[in-house]
Motif scaffolding. Structure first.
Motif, mmCIF file in Angstrom:
data_model
loop_
_atom_site.group_PDB
_atom_site.id
_atom_site.type_symbol
_atom_site.label_atom_id
_atom_site.label_comp_id
_atom_site.label_asym_id
_atom_site.label_seq_id
_atom_site.Cartn_x
_atom_site.Cartn_y
_atom_site.Cartn_z
ATOM 1 N N LEU A 190 0.839 -1.201 0.000
ATOM 2 C CA LEU A 190 0.000 0.000 0.000
ATOM 3 C C LEU A 190 0.870 1.245 0.000
ATOM 4 O O LEU A 190 1.781 1.371 0.806
ATOM 5 N N ALA A 192 0.083 5.123 0.456
ATOM 6 C CA ALA A 192 -0.888 6.167 0.779
ATOM 7 C C ALA A 192 -0.201 7.512 0.638
ATOM 8 O O ALA A 192 0.872 7.731 1.211
ATOM 9 N N LEU A 214 -4.761 6.252 -2.628
ATOM 10 C CA LEU A 214 -4.284 4.917 -2.269
ATOM 11 C C LEU A 214 -3.971 4.150 -3.548
ATOM 12 O O LEU A 214 -4.761 4.158 -4.498
ATOM 13 N N ASN A 216 -1.752 0.408 -5.094
ATOM 14 C CA ASN A 216 -1.074 -0.852 -4.807
ATOM 15 C C ASN A 216 0.198 -0.887 -5.640
ATOM 16 O O ASN A 216 0.148 -1.057 -6.856
ATOM 17 N N ILE A 226 -9.085 -2.820 -0.107
ATOM 18 C CA ILE A 226 -9.296 -1.766 0.888
ATOM 19 C C ILE A 226 -10.694 -1.973 1.471
ATOM 20 O O ILE A 226 -11.704 -1.794 0.786
ATOM 21 N N LYS A 227 -10.736 -2.374 2.719
ATOM 22 C CA LYS A 227 -12.018 -2.677 3.351
ATOM 23 C C LYS A 227 -12.716 -1.416 3.842
ATOM 24 O O LYS A 227 -13.945 -1.297 3.755
ATOM 25 N N VAL A 229 -11.823 3.028 5.128
ATOM 26 C CA VAL A 229 -10.977 4.124 5.601
ATOM 27 C C VAL A 229 -11.807 4.860 6.643
ATOM 28 O O VAL A 229 -12.889 5.363 6.350
ATOM 29 N N SER A 244 -15.066 6.521 1.626
ATOM 30 C CA SER A 244 -14.649 5.199 2.081
ATOM 31 C C SER A 244 -15.523 4.140 1.410
ATOM 32 O O SER A 244 -16.745 4.309 1.321
ATOM 33 N N THR A 248 -15.401 -4.078 0.131
ATOM 34 C CA THR A 248 -13.962 -4.133 -0.157
ATOM 35 C C THR A 248 -13.670 -3.707 -1.594
ATOM 36 O O THR A 248 -14.232 -4.241 -2.548
ATOM 37 N N ILE A 282 -6.561 2.896 7.556
ATOM 38 C CA ILE A 282 -6.860 2.178 6.318
ATOM 39 C C ILE A 282 -6.839 0.687 6.629
ATOM 40 O O ILE A 282 -5.794 0.134 6.990
ATOM 41 N N GLU A 283 -7.982 0.043 6.515
ATOM 42 C CA GLU A 283 -8.095 -1.389 6.776
ATOM 43 C C GLU A 283 -8.000 -2.148 5.454
ATOM 44 O O GLU A 283 -8.715 -1.838 4.505
ATOM 45 N N THR A 284 -7.103 -3.138 5.409
ATOM 46 C CA THR A 284 -6.920 -3.923 4.189
ATOM 47 C C THR A 284 -7.215 -5.389 4.457
ATOM 48 O O THR A 284 -7.319 -5.817 5.613
#
Length: 590
Positions: A190, A192, A214, A216, A226-227, A229, A244, A248, A282-284
């Motif tokens: 990631l 950011a 964001l 990759n 990305i689940k 933000v 957000s 995902t 940020i949840e991945t």
């Protein structure tokens, strides 16, 4: 075939077991005639470990190993059965993965395994613990097994295959092959941008917004999900996130899809006076990436107060070809960080330049100095307006007049070559990164350009210097002062970058820099990265390609002697735009 072999062997095995069951009581009875009875009764064995050396446990009785050798068993046959028949690691991570292979003898006499090797030998991407020459030969007795450990650590991205060759005395299949397979999609990463967000001062009841991009930048084809933000702590009412994903959002690697990315907006809307801090979390869905937290800061306390002195810059008389410097001081007299940027108003003379090109936030009570450099190339009045823009709510911008008078008391000849080209706006933060470099070649091949900005070996052919404006290096100019010898100079243009849809802040992230450091370093020369290096780094992040048009203007002591257009179609193109001839002390276009 195999099932019929097994049925035959089972029948023969059952006959052997009956023979053993009859032979053992007879042997005991015979022994009883010649030896006194013993009061101890030996327990039935459960495993081979319960028996003495050289014996195997068979139906609760310890039997000599030699009884199971193929030459001791009537029609004996050793049958090797590897399990699993195919070792498929499937998709693996970047670290080593292991699987076990069991070699089982399902025949009725002892099996000898002579060696186990990989089909590709030492080139195999797989490794095997227990497969060395020192580990063989080994014997595997009926209904017993031996384990091997096969490992795979990906040497790169892609699919990999090999086979394990097992040589034994299996009567029917003395060489068995176990296919090995694995594939590695790569590791997501990631990026950011920016890595932290400083809102500076925002008044209560107002709102500040910052864009968070964001991407990759991992290798291979590994996607990054990305689940969400979100703001942490969730109780914070000073910050919020817009955009957000509701579910995902999969980011393809930029190597696969150059347009893949997610943009969200982080907002700062203070409801009370104070300094505020939080995190954009940020949840991945990736174990290797996990959860990434970016610091957020803002204040609604005392605003920044911009103070600049002097209010104008007057150089007075300046000799052609000589560089002189004046400074302005920027002070933050407020209570929160002051953010400023500067630019020249339209119509300025490229004889002026301001450094640094980008300024870091100025803390309360602190100051910075902005240098204004003048290298006059023409006699008479020279002027420009330097515009300072800030987050001071009462002074969003300040205009500083700059003036000078070029004089030529020494009879100096000064040539200025100026390059302007099409690359969008002059802002460091738009999405056009096209870049053309200007080079002036000495009559004998020496050069002056971004990589050699101030060569000292031109001797009688003059003293050249290169300079570019702003983080996008446009316009560029080369000044040649006081040439004394005739010759032909060549002006070359090189298209070093043509990524016309790559965000500058993503470039900063790819280079591992802050946006401010990138912008300041590229224009001031503090960051020494040539265009080719930058092009290679972001080759996989360019969204599209486009040509650019350029204009080269040549001045001699302020008078235009040539204006030459040029078109460059793609990165790597170069063209000699013009030849500049000095003959009998006068310059002309060839």
């Amino acid at each position: 075939m195999l099932s019929r072999r097994l049925n035959i062997r089972r029948a023969e095995r059952a006959g052997m077991k009956r023979a053993l069951s009859l032979a053992v009581p007879v042997a005991i009875a015979l022994a009883a005639c010649s030896e006194p009875p013993t009061p101890l009764v030996k327990a039935r064995c459960q495993t081979d470990e319960d028996c003495d050396q050289g014996l195997l446990c068979e139906d609760g009785i310890c039997v000599p190993r030699d009884a199971f050798r193929c030459d001791a068993v009537s029609s004996g046959m050793a049958i090797l059965q590897p399990a699993p028949h195919i070792v498929d690691f499937g998709g693996v991570g970047a670290t080593q993965t292991e699987q076990e292979i069991t070699l089982r003898n399902i025949g009725d006499c002892a099996l000898t395994v002579f060696e186990v090797n990989f089909g590709t030998g030492a080139e195999s991407p797989f490794t095997c613990d227990g497969c060395g020459e020192e580990s063989f030969p080994i014997e595997i007795f009926p209904m017993r097994e031996h384990s091997l450990k096969v490992s795979f650590a990906p040497p790169g991205v892609g699919s990999f295959a090999d086979r394990l060759l097992i040589l034994s005395d299996d009567a029917e299949f003395p060489e068995l092959q176990v296919p090995l397979r694995a594939h590695f999609d790569g590791v997501p990463e990631l990026r950011a941008t920016p890595r932290e967000i400083e809102f500076g001062y925002v008044a209560v009841g107002r709102e500040g917004a910052r864009t968070l991009r964001l991407a990759n930048t991992g290798n291979g084809t590994a996607r990054l999900g990305i689940k969400a933000v979100r703001i942490d702590p969730s109780s914070s009412d000073a910050f919020s996130v817009e955009g957000s994903p509701a579910e995902t959002f999969q980011l393809e690697p930029l190597e696969v899809d150059q347009r893949s990315g997610l943009t969200v907006t982080v907002l700062y809307h203070p409801r009370e006076i104070g300094s505020h801090e939080a995190y954009a979390v940020i949840e991945t869905d990736s174990e290797s990436v996990g959860v990434v937290s970016l610091p957020l800061r803002g204040t609604s306390e005392t605003p920044p107060v911009l103070s600049v002195s002097p209010g104008q810059v007057v150089f007075g008389e300046a000799q052609l070809g000589r560089t002189v410097i004046e400074r302005i001081t920027v002070v933050n007299q407020g209570g929160s960080p002051l953010m400023i940027s500067h630019r020249w108003a339209s119509g300025f003379s490229t004889d002026f330049v301001a450094q640094p090109a980008a300024v870091e936030p100025i803390d309360p009570g602190s100051f910075i100095e902005v240098e204004i450099l003048l290298t006059p190339t023409a006699t008479g009045q020279l002027s420009g307006v330097l515009v300072l823009e800030s987050n001071d709510p009462s002074r969003a911008s300040i205009s500083i007049p700059v003036s000078a008078t070029g004089v030529n008391q020494l009879g100096t000849q000064v040539v200025k070559i100026e390059l302007a080209y099409e690359n969008g706006s002059d802002s460091a933060f738009d999405e056009d990164l096209r870049n053309v470099d200007l080079t002036l070649e000495h009559p004998y091949g020496f050069v002056c350009n971004k990589h050699e900005p101030s060569p000292q070996n031109w001797d009688e052919f003059g003293t050249p210097s290169w300079l570019a404006y702003g983080p996008k290096e446009e316009p560029e100019r080369i000044i040649l002062v006081d040439p004394q010898r005739d010759g032909t100079y060549r002006v070359m243009l090189q298209y070093v970058q043509d990524c016309s849809a790559l965000p500058t802040d993503l470039l900063a992230s790819l280079l591992g820099l802050s946006i401010e450091a990138l912008a300041g370093g590229l224009s001031s020369g503090a960051i020494q990265l040539d265009g080719a290096d930058i092009g290679n780094m972001i080759e996989n992040a360019c969204f599209n390609r486009s040509a650019t048009t350029a204009m080269v203007t040549v001045y001699v002591n302020g008078s235009v002697i040539a204006e030459v257009p040029a078109t460059l179609n793609r990165r790597g193109d170069f063209v000699y735009a013009l030849n500049l001839v000095r003959q009998n002390g006068q310059f002309r276009l060839q």
